[in-house]
Design a protein around this motif. Structure first.
Motif, PDB file in Angstrom:
ATOM      1  N   UNK A 469       1.254  -0.852  -0.180  1.00 27.15           N
ATOM      2  CA  UNK A 469       0.251   0.228   0.238  1.00 27.15           C
ATOM      3  C   UNK A 469       0.816   1.130  -0.087  1.00 27.15           C
ATOM      4  N   UNK A 470      -0.105   2.505  -0.153  1.00 26.19           N
ATOM      5  CA  UNK A 470       1.273   3.521  -0.090  1.00 26.19           C
ATOM      6  C   UNK A 470       2.033   3.131   1.309  1.00 26.19           C
ATOM      7  N   UNK A 471       3.105   3.907   0.501  1.00 28.00           N
ATOM      8  CA  UNK A 471       4.037   4.083   1.613  1.00 28.00           C
ATOM      9  C   UNK A 471       5.162   5.319   2.234  1.00 28.00           C
ATOM     10  N   UNK A 472       5.470   5.651   3.150  1.00 33.62           N
ATOM     11  CA  UNK A 472       6.525   6.538   3.287  1.00 33.62           C
ATOM     12  C   UNK A 472       7.283   5.939   4.405  1.00 33.62           C
ATOM     13  N   UNK A 473       8.529   5.844   3.961  1.00 34.96           N
ATOM     14  CA  UNK A 473       9.644   5.863   4.934  1.00 34.96           C
ATOM     15  C   UNK A 473       9.179   7.269   6.452  1.00 34.96           C
ATOM     16  N   UNK A 474      10.609   6.426   6.810  1.00 39.60           N
ATOM     17  CA  UNK A 474      10.223   7.774   8.864  1.00 39.60           C
ATOM     18  C   UNK A 474      11.887   7.963   9.163  1.00 39.60           C
ATOM     19  N   UNK A 475      12.765   7.063   8.323  1.00 41.80           N
ATOM     20  CA  UNK A 475      13.458   6.298   9.591  1.00 41.80           C
ATOM     21  C   UNK A 475      14.782   5.584   8.404  1.00 41.80           C
ATOM     22  N   UNK A 476      16.792   5.773   7.989  1.00 42.19           N
ATOM     23  CA  UNK A 476      17.219   5.267   7.650  1.00 42.19           C
ATOM     24  C   UNK A 476      18.226   5.172   8.104  1.00 42.19           C
ATOM     25  N   UNK A 477      19.027   3.583   8.630  1.00 46.11           N
ATOM     26  CA  UNK A 477      19.899   3.709   8.938  1.00 46.11           C
ATOM     27  C   UNK A 477      21.298   2.492   7.994  1.00 46.11           C
ATOM     28  N   UNK A 478      22.045   3.453   7.455  1.00 52.09           N
ATOM     29  CA  UNK A 478      22.995   2.343   6.591  1.00 52.09           C
ATOM     30  C   UNK A 478      23.991   1.821   8.297  1.00 52.09           C
ATOM     31  N   UNK A 479      24.657   0.138   7.822  1.00 46.99           N
ATOM     32  CA  UNK A 479      25.200   0.483   9.156  1.00 46.99           C
ATOM     33  C   UNK A 479      27.081  -0.087   7.795  1.00 46.99           C
ATOM     34  N   UNK A 480      26.723  -0.294   6.443  1.00 47.58           N
ATOM     35  CA  UNK A 480      28.372  -0.189   6.079  1.00 47.58           C
ATOM     36  C   UNK A 480      27.424   0.025   4.376  1.00 47.58           C
ATOM     37  N   UNK A 481      28.482   0.173   3.713  1.00 47.00           N
ATOM     38  CA  UNK A 481      28.214   0.753   2.403  1.00 47.00           C
ATOM     39  C   UNK A 481      27.014  -0.342   1.488  1.00 47.00           C
ATOM     40  N   UNK A 482      26.360   0.232   1.969  1.00 48.21           N
ATOM     41  CA  UNK A 482      24.951  -0.858   0.782  1.00 48.21           C
ATOM     42  C   UNK A 482      24.677  -1.586   1.016  1.00 48.21           C
ATOM     43  N   UNK A 483      24.434  -1.565   2.636  1.00 46.84           N
ATOM     44  CA  UNK A 483      23.993  -2.549   4.207  1.00 46.84           C
ATOM     45  C   UNK A 483      23.209  -1.019   4.922  1.00 46.84           C
ATOM     46  N   UNK A 484      21.978  -1.136   4.689  1.00 48.33           N
ATOM     47  CA  UNK A 484      21.084  -0.003   5.078  1.00 48.33           C
ATOM     48  C   UNK A 484      19.457  -0.847   5.748  1.00 48.33           C
ATOM     49  N   UNK A 485      18.690  -0.030   6.570  1.00 51.20           N
ATOM     50  CA  UNK A 485      17.729  -1.003   5.944  1.00 51.20           C
ATOM     51  C   UNK A 485      16.885   1.040   6.979  1.00 51.20           C
ATOM     52  N   UNK A 486      15.452   0.322   6.546  1.00 54.06           N
ATOM     53  CA  UNK A 486      14.379   1.630   6.678  1.00 54.06           C
ATOM     54  C   UNK A 486      13.223   1.328   7.056  1.00 54.06           C
ATOM     55  N   UNK A 487      12.210   2.351   7.591  1.00 53.57           N
ATOM     56  CA  UNK A 487      11.414   1.837   8.202  1.00 53.57           C
ATOM     57  C   UNK A 487      10.181   3.221   8.051  1.00 53.57           C
ATOM     58  N   UNK A 488       9.306   2.775   8.292  1.00 50.00           N
ATOM     59  CA  UNK A 488       8.140   4.007   7.522  1.00 50.00           C
ATOM     60  C   UNK A 488       6.399   3.322   8.394  1.00 50.00           C
ATOM     61  N   UNK A 489       5.664   4.172   7.393  1.00 50.99           N
ATOM     62  CA  UNK A 489       3.965   2.831   8.453  1.00 50.99           C
ATOM     63  C   UNK A 489       3.869   3.065   6.931  1.00 50.99           C
ATOM     64  N   UNK A 490       2.057   2.702   5.389  1.00 49.86           N
ATOM     65  CA  UNK A 490       1.893   2.188   5.230  1.00 49.86           C
ATOM     66  C   UNK A 490       0.387   1.973   5.132  1.00 49.86           C
ATOM     67  N   UNK A 491      -0.419   2.515   3.743  1.00 50.25           N
ATOM     68  CA  UNK A 491      -1.768   2.455   4.368  1.00 50.25           C
ATOM     69  C   UNK A 491      -1.564   1.106   3.855  1.00 50.25           C
ATOM     70  N   UNK A 492      -2.140   0.258   4.550  1.00 47.97           N
ATOM     71  CA  UNK A 492      -2.718  -1.326   4.831  1.00 47.97           C
ATOM     72  C   UNK A 492      -4.300  -1.509   4.588  1.00 47.97           C
ATOM     73  N   UNK A 493      -5.528  -0.447   4.465  1.00 45.89           N
ATOM     74  CA  UNK A 493      -6.532  -0.273   4.168  1.00 45.89           C
ATOM     75  C   UNK A 493      -7.236   1.046   4.482  1.00 45.89           C
ATOM     76  N   UNK A 494      -8.753   0.533   4.162  1.00 39.47           N
ATOM     77  CA  UNK A 494      -9.282   2.304   4.816  1.00 39.47           C
ATOM     78  C   UNK A 494      -9.016   2.244   6.112  1.00 39.47           C
TER      79      UNK A 494
END
Length: 505
Positions: A469-494
């Protein structure tokens, strides 16, 4: 993290980080609204072009976005969001945020990635006891090493006779992969006389050695409302010490409202923090400060050099700071120029060998935004003097920009490549993280973008977002070059939003 999960339902809290941002970008919001609409979150994302994920090249390093494991069972109130992500090493990250329980009350959660696999989310241990179920949220997470992290936020401890909520600040630590019980930030009970406190930012220089900052309400302001002061607090060898008002801010804060907005630690006991304060007088000029912790001791805060000359309109904010090594940091925010229009412009400032240089308008930003509305939202440094910052501008549509510091010199800002095709007239960028000089990743409303060897590539839709569903990232973190994680929230339904994570491996 936006404080709406605790405050938006009844509007009763004087949570000043949210109120502050609303005040500072009021003119920007008005400008965007006059054109089309405010910058969207996941719950108000623009319609996506047909064809699913766009711009995905073969061998794309970002994996598929996934709902945070276990969050659906917690999120009975149908809204959850990750506020902050931090990675200590590739595949070893932690994140935190808030969800709404069955009584539509915000509760704090944490979730950890171990060897590349996200475990089940859990309510932050101890917050239910602290708040007696009244509500809590995580605002910031930082990891000193794999499985050793700290987080901070705020919780509702009770209610005033008027029915307004009383807020306290908390910290919680993860030790060897297990989250311990949350505790009220030591010393804040004595400081927080008016019942409005929160941790806004946490940073760990090593396992068990972290610093955090936020705000507390020390008393009643003669002009009405509360006197708000900025605080810092340090964790040493796994034990949180007593919080203290940011040294020197009492002399700066003539208007009675201040807070710490961002903290970054390059090593144990060597950190920098930034924030804002209000000046004296009817005009209530708002300025920004920096303060450094050296060998475990916080020095006196100072007004960000050069901002007084820039901030002719009397409203400045500083949103993010990042330190690559002790005494070598960069930060960014915005200020209002002179004139009735109150043009808001973005600035950056750097600390070199322990001395903060003069702030400067982001190079090239004036060419991007003839309407002169821009601000920095996130800064990250991969090495001393080599940083990246991301932000927003109005042209008159909402655009996202990146700007890089190379060998101590800020280059010209540029629109995030590819965002116009993905997000149309409403591009929002929220977070950037740099693993090394010239190797960074950033994210925003439905997209991720990477800098490789100093060049920003084209933004792409978050892989798997179309399925979620429509997603928005709120935070990104990279531990090493090319190795990152991100999170946020998405519209799962009405009317339903869930938290998600996505990793680049």
């Amino acid at each position: 993290m936006p404080a709406w999960l605790l405050t938006g339902r009844d509007g009763s809290s004087a949570v000043y980080d949210k109120r502050r941002r609303a005040t500072l970008i009021l003119a920007v919001v008005a400008a965007v609204a006059a054109c089309m609409a405010v910058v969207p979150s996941a719950s108000a994302a623009p319609a996506r072009p047909a064809g699913g994920a766009r711009g995905l090249a073969a061998g794309n390093p970002w994996g598929q976005a996934q709902e945070v494991p276990g969050i659906a069972a917690l999120n009975m109130g149908e809204y959850a969001e990750i506020a902050s992500v931090s990675c200590a090493s590739a595949g070893s990250c932690s994140a935190g945020g808030a969800y709404l329980d069955g009584s539509d009350v915000a509760q704090a959660f944490v979730v950890s990635e171990v060897n590349g696999t996200w475990r089940k989310a859990e309510e932050v241990p101890g917050t239910a006891a602290l708040s007696n179920g009244r509500g809590a949220q995580v605002n910031s997470v930082s990891c000193g090493s794999a499985g050793n992290c700290s987080a901070g936020g705020d919780y509702v401890s009770g209610y005033r006779p008027s029915g307004r909520k009383i807020f306290q600040a908390f910290v919680v630590s993860e030790v060897h992969g297990t989250w311990r019980k949350a505790e009220e930030v030591p010393g804040t009970a004595a400081l927080n006389k008016r019942g409005d406190a929160a941790v806004t930012s946490v940073s760990c220089g090593s396992a068990g050695n972290c610093s955090a900052g936020g705000y507390y309400a020390s008393g009643h302001h003669p002009a009405g409302g509360a006197i708000i002061r900025a605080f810092v607090v340090s964790e040493v060898h796994g034990t949180w010490r007593k919080a203290e008002e940011v040294p020197g801010t009492a002399a700066l804060n003539k208007g009675g409202v201040a807070q710490t907005t961002s903290v970054s630690c390059a090593s144990a006991g060597n950190c920098s923090a930034v924030g804002w304060y209000s000046g004296a007088g009817v005009s209530s000029i708002e300025q920004v400060f920096v303060v450094s912790e050296v060998h475990g001791r916080w020095r006196k805060a100072e007004e960000v050099p050069g901002t007084a000359a820039l901030n002719k309109g009397g409203v400045a904010q500083i949103t993010s700071v990042s330190c690559a090594s002790a005494g070598n940091c960069s930060a960014g925010g915005s200020y209002l120029g002179a004139g009735v229009s109150g043009n808001q412009q973005a600035f950056v400032v750097s600390e070199v060998h322990g001395t903060w240089r003069k702030a400067e308008e982001v190079p090239g930003i004036a060419a991007l935004t003839p309407s002169k509305f821009a601000w920095i939202v996130s800064v990250s440094c991969g090495a001393a003097g080599n940083c990246s910052a991301v932000g927003q501008y109005i042209v008159p549509h909402a655009g996202a920009f990146v700007v890089s510091e190379v060998h101590g010199r800020w280059r010209k800002a540029e629109e995030v490549p590819g965002t116009a095709a993905l997000s149309g007239d409403l591009a929002e960028i929220t977070s950037v993280s740099c693993a090394s000089a010239g190797s960074c990743s950033a994210g925003g409303n439905g997209f991720v973008v990477s800098e490789v060897n100093g060049t920003w590539r084209k933004a792409e839709e978050v892989p798997g977002a179309a399925a979620l569903g429509a997603a928005a990232i709120t935070s990104v973190s990279c531990a090493s070059a090319g190795h990152c994680s991100a999170g946020g929230n998405y519209r799962a339904g009405p009317g339903t939003d869930e938290a998600f994570v996505v990793s680049r491996k």
